[in-house]
Design a protein around this motif. Structure first.
Motif, short mmCIF file in Angstrom:
data_model
loop_
_atom_site.label_atom_id
_atom_site.label_comp_id
_atom_site.label_asym_id
_atom_site.label_seq_id
_atom_site.Cartn_x
_atom_site.Cartn_y
_atom_site.Cartn_z
N LYS A 76 0.83 -1.21 0.00
CA LYS A 76 0.00 0.00 0.00
C LYS A 76 0.86 1.26 0.00
CE LYS A 76 -4.11 -1.97 2.23
NZ LYS A 76 -4.97 -1.96 3.46
N VAL A 77 1.93 1.23 0.77
CA VAL A 77 2.83 2.38 0.83
C VAL A 77 3.49 2.59 -0.53
CG1 VAL A 77 4.96 3.27 1.83
CG2 VAL A 77 3.23 2.22 3.30
N ILE A 78 3.93 1.51 -1.13
CA ILE A 78 4.60 1.60 -2.44
C ILE A 78 3.65 2.11 -3.51
CG2 ILE A 78 5.72 0.27 -4.28
CD1 ILE A 78 6.70 -1.65 -2.07
N MET A 79 2.41 1.63 -3.49
CA MET A 79 1.43 1.99 -4.52
C MET A 79 0.95 3.43 -4.39
SD MET A 79 -0.88 -1.50 -4.55
CE MET A 79 -2.19 -0.69 -5.47
N ASN A 80 1.00 3.98 -3.19
CA ASN A 80 0.47 5.31 -2.95
C ASN A 80 1.16 6.36 -3.81
OD1 ASN A 80 -0.93 7.47 -1.84
ND2 ASN A 80 0.46 7.64 -0.08
N GLY A 81 0.41 6.96 -4.75
CA GLY A 81 0.94 8.01 -5.59
C GLY A 81 1.81 7.54 -6.74
N THR A 82 1.85 6.23 -7.01
CA THR A 82 2.67 5.71 -8.09
C THR A 82 1.80 4.92 -9.06
OG1 THR A 82 3.24 3.55 -7.12
CG2 THR A 82 4.54 5.45 -6.41
N LEU A 83 2.42 4.40 -10.12
CA LEU A 83 1.70 3.60 -11.11
C LEU A 83 1.78 2.09 -10.81
CD1 LEU A 83 2.76 5.44 -14.37
CD2 LEU A 83 0.68 5.75 -13.03
N LEU B 120 7.38 12.34 -0.81
CA LEU B 120 7.93 12.31 -2.16
C LEU B 120 7.03 11.62 -3.16
CD1 LEU B 120 11.68 11.63 -1.45
CD2 LEU B 120 10.68 13.69 -2.37
N GLU B 121 6.34 10.54 -2.72
CA GLU B 121 5.54 9.83 -3.71
C GLU B 121 4.34 10.65 -4.18
OE1 GLU B 121 4.15 8.04 0.29
OE2 GLU B 121 5.97 8.73 -0.64
N GLU B 122 3.94 11.66 -3.37
CA GLU B 122 2.86 12.52 -3.80
C GLU B 122 3.32 13.49 -4.88
OE1 GLU B 122 1.09 14.44 -0.49
OE2 GLU B 122 0.50 12.58 0.50
N ARG B 123 4.65 13.67 -4.98
CA ARG B 123 5.21 14.59 -5.96
C ARG B 123 5.81 13.87 -7.15
NH1 ARG B 123 9.54 17.04 -4.34
NH2 ARG B 123 9.97 15.99 -2.40
N GLU B 124 5.76 12.53 -7.13
CA GLU B 124 6.38 11.78 -8.22
C GLU B 124 5.64 12.03 -9.53
OE1 GLU B 124 6.56 7.70 -7.18
OE2 GLU B 124 8.40 7.92 -6.01
N MET B 125 6.39 12.10 -10.60
CA MET B 125 5.80 12.23 -11.91
C MET B 125 5.73 10.87 -12.56
SD MET B 125 7.78 15.67 -13.14
CE MET B 125 6.63 16.00 -14.46
N LYS B 126 4.84 10.72 -13.51
CA LYS B 126 4.72 9.46 -14.19
C LYS B 126 6.02 9.14 -14.93
CE LYS B 126 -0.25 9.89 -14.95
NZ LYS B 126 -1.32 9.96 -15.98
N GLU B 127 6.34 7.85 -14.96
CA GLU B 127 7.55 7.44 -15.65
C GLU B 127 7.50 7.89 -17.10
OE1 GLU B 127 10.59 3.81 -16.04
OE2 GLU B 127 9.28 4.17 -14.35
#
Length: 255
Positions: free
Chosen positions: A169-176, A215-222
């Motif tokens: 869940k932590v990894i998936m939060n805000g990522t693809l 940081l994951e909330e600010r991550e941009m899509k790959e």
């Protein structure tokens, strides 16, 4: 006297007025300042794929220097770093350190850069070579950071009681990332979920200390930052350095 010779003479005179010639005294003072800057610093080895390793120098809770090592990208992603060719490296130091030196000694910046690179190789390269188990690395490029970012030691163990589902869940939060993809990756490469989870915890703590959002909330899509890799390199995931997220650039493999 020909015009070209006169111009050359005038330029030489002006340069000699502006810059001090290198001397043992000025070089010693610069080396003393470099040694003072890094005195008592902790060195943290951060692995980002088998194609990149970072060595963060941390002092008083801040990253004061970073060495990023890049290794060749191969067709086999499972090739360990030890079997990949060393390609290049980038040493990053605070820009205000350089500005401070140049404010005291009117020397050419490229001469100062040379001293810094030689000092780093003489002072730290053997230690870093032993940490990574290589004897072929060197400092290839020098870059500068405008601010000191929060430093957090690598987190080596998952907190007691945290389940795999909670890590996912932590990894998936805000990522693809999707759960099934993470489970498939874990099956191919056991320990991947734990490694990614620990990286997330560290990145979030860095962001918290820097006063930013996780940081994951600010991550941009790959792929959104792919164009920021320099010529001949391509993006392979994201990397955190000095508290910022940016593409992990690796050299393109020749087919």
């Amino acid at each position: 006297m020909k015009l070209q010779e006169r111009i050359r003479k005038v330029l030489k005179e002006e340069v000699n007025k502006k810059y001090l010639k290198p001397s043992e005294k000025s070089e010693k003072l610069i080396l003393d300042r470099l040694n003072n800057m890094t005195s008592g610093a902790e060195i943290y080895h951060i692995k980002s794929y088998d194609t990149r390793h970072d060595f963060e120098f941390c002092k008083n809770g801040k990253v004061i220097m970073n060495l990023a090592l890049f290794f060749e990208e191969t067709d086999d992603d499972d090739t360990p770093t030890s079997e990949r060719r060393f390609e290049t490296s980038s040493l990053t130091i605070p820009s205000n350190f350089v500005d401070g030196i140049l404010g005291i000694f009117p020397i050419r910046k490229n001469y100062l850069n040379y001293i810094i690179e030689e000092w780093f190789e003489d002072t730290f390269l053997d230690k870093i070579s032993n940490m990574i188990g290589r004897n072929d690395i060197s400092v290839e490029e020098l870059s500068f950071s405008d601010r000191a970012y929060a430093c957090v030691p690598p987190i080596k163990e998952v907190p007691e009681g945290v389940t795999q589902d909670e890590m996912i869940k932590v990894i998936m939060n805000g990522t693809l990332w999707r759960k099934k993809d993470l489970l498939a990756l874990e099956e191919r490469e056991p320990g991947s979920i734990e490694d990614m989870y620990l990286t997330k915890l560290r990145n979030n703590e860095i962001a918290r200390l820097d006063g930013n959002n996780p940081l994951e909330e600010r991550e941009m899509k790959e792929g959104e930052l792919t164009e920021k890799c320099w010529a001949g390199y391509t993006q392979k995931g994201m990397k955190t350095m000095f508290g910022k997220r940016y593409p992990n650039c690796v050299k393109k493999t020749k087919k």
